[in-house]
Design an enzyme around this catalytic site. Structure first.
Site, short mmCIF file in Angstrom:
data_model
loop_
_atom_site.label_atom_id
_atom_site.label_comp_id
_atom_site.label_asym_id
_atom_site.label_seq_id
_atom_site.Cartn_x
_atom_site.Cartn_y
_atom_site.Cartn_z
N ARG A 67 3.47 -13.18 27.99
CA ARG A 67 3.19 -11.81 27.52
C ARG A 67 4.43 -11.11 26.96
NH1 ARG A 67 0.21 -11.52 32.42
NH2 ARG A 67 -1.98 -11.94 32.03
N LYS A 124 7.57 -7.67 12.28
CA LYS A 124 6.35 -8.40 11.89
C LYS A 124 6.57 -9.86 12.26
CE LYS A 124 4.20 -5.89 8.08
NZ LYS A 124 3.86 -5.89 6.64
N GLU A 128 13.31 -9.51 -3.22
CA GLU A 128 13.06 -8.44 -2.24
C GLU A 128 14.12 -7.33 -2.37
OE1 GLU A 128 10.46 -8.18 -0.36
OE2 GLU A 128 9.64 -10.18 -0.04
N LYS A 177 15.05 -0.79 4.51
CA LYS A 177 13.96 -1.33 5.33
C LYS A 177 13.89 -0.58 6.67
CE LYS A 177 11.07 -4.77 6.69
NZ LYS A 177 10.51 -6.06 6.59
N GLU A 227 2.64 -0.25 9.95
CA GLU A 227 2.04 -0.22 8.61
C GLU A 227 0.72 0.55 8.58
OE1 GLU A 227 2.63 -3.80 6.22
OE2 GLU A 227 0.78 -3.33 5.16
N ARG A 250 4.81 2.09 5.27
CA ARG A 250 5.35 0.72 5.28
C ARG A 250 4.71 -0.15 4.20
NH1 ARG A 250 7.04 -3.05 10.47
NH2 ARG A 250 7.65 -4.85 9.23
N ASN A 252 5.19 -3.57 0.24
CA ASN A 252 4.36 -4.62 -0.35
C ASN A 252 4.34 -4.55 -1.88
OD1 ASN A 252 3.70 -5.56 2.18
ND2 ASN A 252 1.90 -4.24 2.36
N HIS A 280 3.63 -7.60 -3.94
CA HIS A 280 3.10 -8.64 -3.05
C HIS A 280 1.60 -8.89 -3.24
CE1 HIS A 280 7.00 -8.23 -1.21
NE2 HIS A 280 6.73 -9.14 -0.29
N HIS A 301 1.49 -12.60 -3.68
CA HIS A 301 0.99 -13.52 -2.63
C HIS A 301 -0.07 -14.45 -3.20
CE1 HIS A 301 2.15 -11.57 1.50
NE2 HIS A 301 3.07 -12.37 1.03
N HIS A 305 8.89 -17.63 -2.17
CA HIS A 305 8.29 -16.31 -1.94
C HIS A 305 8.91 -15.23 -2.84
CE1 HIS A 305 6.40 -12.98 0.12
NE2 HIS A 305 7.59 -12.44 0.32
N1 GLY Z 1 7.79 -7.58 4.53
C1 GLY Z 1 7.14 -6.34 4.53
C2 GLY Z 1 7.20 -5.63 5.84
O1 GLY Z 1 7.99 -5.97 6.70
O2 GLY Z 1 6.46 -4.70 6.05
#
Ligand code: GLY
Length: 366
Positions: free
Chosen positions: A127, A149, A191, A233, A243, A247, A251, A254, A258, A270
């Protein structure tokens, strides 16, 4: 933008936890950081892949061995195809057989695949076991190692299984960037240029002015650049860790990027797909928002000046739109597109239709 070369930044996460991002020239300073976090006499498992291990594993083991009572290694074959639950299962087994406890530590040594997978294993094993990010790619340094993330791919779906789970420390040894090949290194610039485009026009122009030093991987220039991207960031993920709003601006590029990545897998990296996706999103920003045509042309030139692709062949616009429609970036079945009002200012747009997306996809196909 802040051009000071301080080597530490603290990231707060909704009052729940805070961690530092630390920049150094080697792994030498990591032991002090780990001791400050109370890891003395605990166990550590370094998780890494078959590309990174031959280059950096020995020096990391040497640097952290004095802190821990035991250091083990879990290595898996490099590549996105191994970012899955089978690899996580192998890691769980290794941790159980090595009697890991919740206060022990995982150390992710590698790029985005290693960092995301290790973070997910850390979030779920017992956990929640503590973990450290030691990113070795430019992309992981400025993007995936920050913000919590974590996750793995599931069948055909990228990052479909995951958790928000924060590391205890992000330790960046900038010297490892010298071992990346040009293509991997430049992929990270996708990025980084995105950060300037969505948040900071001054930074975007700074990147253009310092192009040669960036291409030469000049240490002081890298330190300023990576710091600035991490700062952008940080400011976004602190305000919206899960998000729920802002946030999503990260994207930018993306949504279609993607889809291109999936359709061309494994031909494109990427950051290259993000560059292609940004070319499409910038074009849509002229059509549907207030970006000028001159700035759109400038963005295309900027991406190309860092040797990033802005178009792709042998896929259809229909396939790009169809694939993008299955992405997590949809909201109640509606496109959640990130567009630029101007350089340095991005917005979430919910008015982009399938037809708009198809026209944008046609712009990036050759
Ligand atoms: N890579 C996008 C984020 O961390 O929200």
């Amino acid at each position: 933008m802040n051009k000071a070369s301080a080597n530490r930044l603290s990231v707060a996460c909704g009052g729940l936890s805070a961690y530092d991002i630390v920049w150094q020239r080697g792994f030498g300073a990591i032991s002090d950081e780990l001791l400050k976090l109370g890891f003395g006499e605990r166990k550590a498992c370094i998780v890494t892949d078959s590309n990174v291990a031959p280059l950096h594993l020995d020096s990391l083991v040497q640097a952290i061995r004095p802190v821990f009572k035991e250091v083990t290694v879990y290595q898996f074959p490099a590549g996105e195809v191994h970012k899955n639950l089978d690899t996580v299962r192998g890691l769980y087994t290794h941790l159980i057989e090595s009697s890991f406890e919740r206060k022990d530590c995982l150390v992710a040594l590698g790029g985005g695949v290693v960092g995301d997978l290790t973070g997910y294993a850390a979030a779920t094993f017992l956990r929640g076991i503590r973990f450290i990010q030691a990113p070795t790619s430019l992309l992981a340094m400025v993007d995936s190692s920050i913000g919590g993330k974590t996750g793995v791919d599931f069948d055909r779906y990228k990052n479909m299984v995951g958790a928000f789970y924060q590391p205890s420390l992000v330790y960046m040894n900038l010297s490892v960037l010298l071992t990346l090949n040009d293509r991997e290194y430049l992929s990270g610039m996708g990025e980084i240029i995105k950060h300037g485009l969505i948040r900071d026009a001054e930074y975007y122009h700074w990147l253009s002015l310092h192009r040669q030093a960036i291409l030469n991987r000049d240490y002081e220039t890298l330190l300023i650049m990576i710091r600035e991207s991490c700062e952008i960031k940080r400011s976004v993920v602190e305000r919206d860790p899960k998000e729920e709003g802002e946030r999503a601006l990260l994207n930018f590029g993306h949504t279609l990027g993607h889809a291109v990545e999936k359709l061309k897998f494994p031909a494109l990296l990427h950051g290259e797909c993000v560059a292609i996706g940004m070319a499409a999103a910038a074009w849509l920003s002229v059509r549907k928002s207030s970006l000028s045509n001159e700035d759109y042309e400038g963005i295309i030139q900027m991406l190309q000046s860092f040797y990033l692709p802005v178009s792709v062949s042998q896929i259809s616009a229909e396939a790009v739109v169809e694939t993008a429609g299955h992405d997590k970036k949809m909201d109640a079945g509606q496109w959640k597109f990130i567009l630029l009002k101007q350089i340095g200012c991005a917005v979430i747009d919910r008015t982009v239709t399938k037809e708009d997306a198809k026209e944008a996809a046609l712009k990036i196909l050759v």
